[in-house]
Design a protein around this motif. Structure first.
Motif, PDB file in Angstrom:
ATOM      1  N   LEU A 164       5.459   1.443   5.988  1.00  0.00           N
ATOM      2  CA  LEU A 164       4.973   0.675   4.834  1.00  0.00           C
ATOM      3  C   LEU A 164       4.027  -0.443   5.263  1.00  0.00           C
ATOM      4  O   LEU A 164       4.349  -1.236   6.155  1.00  0.00           O
ATOM      5  N   VAL A 193      11.171   1.188  -0.842  1.00  0.00           N
ATOM      6  CA  VAL A 193      10.153   0.288  -1.406  1.00  0.00           C
ATOM      7  C   VAL A 193      10.763  -0.548  -2.535  1.00  0.00           C
ATOM      8  O   VAL A 193      10.535  -1.764  -2.622  1.00  0.00           O
ATOM      9  N   VAL A 195       2.273   1.701  -7.294  1.00  0.00           N
ATOM     10  CA  VAL A 195       1.698   1.831  -5.946  1.00  0.00           C
ATOM     11  C   VAL A 195       1.624   3.312  -5.557  1.00  0.00           C
ATOM     12  O   VAL A 195       0.623   3.782  -5.016  1.00  0.00           O
ATOM     13  N   HIS A 196       2.689   4.035  -5.859  1.00  0.00           N
ATOM     14  CA  HIS A 196       2.761   5.461  -5.520  1.00  0.00           C
ATOM     15  C   HIS A 196       1.622   6.241  -6.188  1.00  0.00           C
ATOM     16  O   HIS A 196       1.031   7.132  -5.582  1.00  0.00           O
ATOM     17  N   MET A 214       6.715  -0.062  -7.751  1.00  0.00           N
ATOM     18  CA  MET A 214       6.714   0.983  -6.722  1.00  0.00           C
ATOM     19  C   MET A 214       5.979   2.226  -7.237  1.00  0.00           C
ATOM     20  O   MET A 214       5.155   2.819  -6.524  1.00  0.00           O
ATOM     21  N   THR A 218       7.182   6.475   3.487  1.00  0.00           N
ATOM     22  CA  THR A 218       8.230   5.505   3.141  1.00  0.00           C
ATOM     23  C   THR A 218       8.973   5.986   1.891  1.00  0.00           C
ATOM     24  O   THR A 218       8.343   6.302   0.877  1.00  0.00           O
ATOM     25  N   PRO A 219      10.306   6.039   1.939  1.00  0.00           N
ATOM     26  CA  PRO A 219      11.052   6.509   0.754  1.00  0.00           C
ATOM     27  C   PRO A 219      10.900   5.544  -0.426  1.00  0.00           C
ATOM     28  O   PRO A 219      10.827   4.327  -0.242  1.00  0.00           O
ATOM     29  N   MET A 220      10.874   6.109  -1.630  1.00  0.00           N
ATOM     30  CA  MET A 220      10.722   5.280  -2.834  1.00  0.00           C
ATOM     31  C   MET A 220      11.829   4.237  -2.946  1.00  0.00           C
ATOM     32  O   MET A 220      11.563   3.089  -3.311  1.00  0.00           O
ATOM     33  N   LEU A 255       0.842  -1.200   0.000  1.00  0.00           N
ATOM     34  CA  LEU A 255       0.000   0.000   0.000  1.00  0.00           C
ATOM     35  C   LEU A 255       0.875   1.247   0.000  1.00  0.00           C
ATOM     36  O   LEU A 255       1.972   1.257   0.587  1.00  0.00           O
ATOM     37  N   ASN A 256       0.366   2.283  -0.630  1.00  0.00           N
ATOM     38  CA  ASN A 256       1.082   3.558  -0.638  1.00  0.00           C
ATOM     39  C   ASN A 256       0.965   4.250   0.724  1.00  0.00           C
ATOM     40  O   ASN A 256       0.026   4.003   1.492  1.00  0.00           O
TER      41      ASN A 256
HETATM   42  N1  TYC Z   1       4.478   7.614  -1.635  1.00  0.00           N
HETATM   43  C1  TYC Z   1       5.835   7.379  -1.175  1.00  0.00           C
HETATM   44  C2  TYC Z   1       6.648   8.656  -1.352  1.00  0.00           C
HETATM   45  O1  TYC Z   1       6.215   9.557  -2.030  1.00  0.00           O
HETATM   46  C3  TYC Z   1       6.523   6.224  -1.912  1.00  0.00           C
HETATM   47  C4  TYC Z   1       5.882   4.925  -1.701  1.00  0.00           C
HETATM   48  C5  TYC Z   1       5.665   4.060  -2.774  1.00  0.00           C
HETATM   49  C6  TYC Z   1       5.516   4.506  -0.435  1.00  0.00           C
HETATM   50  C7  TYC Z   1       5.070   2.827  -2.603  1.00  0.00           C
HETATM   51  C8  TYC Z   1       4.925   3.264  -0.217  1.00  0.00           C
HETATM   52  O2  TYC Z   1       4.161   1.193  -1.123  1.00  0.00           O
HETATM   53  C9  TYC Z   1       4.707   2.436  -1.314  1.00  0.00           C
HETATM   54  N2  TYC Z   1       7.822   8.702  -0.741  1.00  0.00           N
END
Ligand code: TYC
Length: 120
Positions: free
Chosen positions: A113, A57, A79-80, A76, A52-54, A47-48
Motif C-alpha cells: 500500500l 485498507v 480508491v479501488h 477504500m 493489498t486486501p480491501m 493509492l490503489n
Molecule cells: N485493489 C485492491 C484489491 O483489489 C484493494 C485496494 C483498495 C488496495 C485501496 C489499495 O488503497 C487501496 N484487493
C-alpha cells in the motif's frame, strides 16, 4: 475562502525626528503590510494497488484516520475504482506522520500500500 486576519502591527518611521520648524519629536506612524502567510495544508492520499486486501485498507483508514467502518469502506472502494483517494487534510508535520505510519504499518504486514501527500 476564510477571511484574512489583518495584522495590527504598526511601523514607526523614525526618519524625521526634527521637522522643518525645528520642532523635535515628530514621528510618523503607518500600518505595516502584513507579511505572514498561513502555512499550506496537505491532503494525505492513498493509492490503489492490485495486492493489498480491501479489509486491510479499511482497517488502515479506521486506525490512522479515525474513520468509522462505513466511511472507511466508502473511501477504500473509491480508491479501488478510481485509483486514489483523500484520507484527510492536515498540517505538513501531521501529514508526513500519517504517510509514514501508513507505509510502515503496511510494510510490517507485507502489503505494498502506497500513501502520499500534496498541497491542498
Ligand atoms: N485493489 C485492491 C484489491 O483489489 C484493494 C485496494 C483498495 C488496495 C485501496 C489499495 O488503497 C487501496 N484487493
Amino acid at each position: 475562502m476564510r477571511k484574512r486576519r489583518v495584522a495590527r502591527r504598526v511601523l514607526v518611521v523614525m526618519g524625521e525626528l526634527t521637522d522643518k520648524q525645528g520642532q523635535e519629536g515628530s514621528v510618523s506612524v503607518q500600518a505595516a503590510r502584513p507579511k505572514l502567510k498561513r502555512p499550506p495544508m496537505y491532503k494525505v492520499i492513498i493509492l490503489n494497488d492490485d495486492y493489498t486486501p480491501m479489509d486491510f485498507v479499511v482497517m488502515i483508514l479506521e486506525k490512522f484516520f479515525a474513520m468509522n467502518r462505513e466511511k472507511a469502506t466508502r473511501i477504500m472502494l473509491q480508491v479501488h475504482t478510481r485509483g486514489a483517494g483523500v484520507c484527510g487534510i492536515f498540517s505538513r508535520d501531521i501529514a508526513e506522520t500519517k504517510v509514514a505510519q501508513v507505509e510502515n504499518y503496511s510494510r510490517q504486514h507485507n502489503h505494498p500500500l502506497k500513501c502520499t501527500m500534496e498541497v491542498a
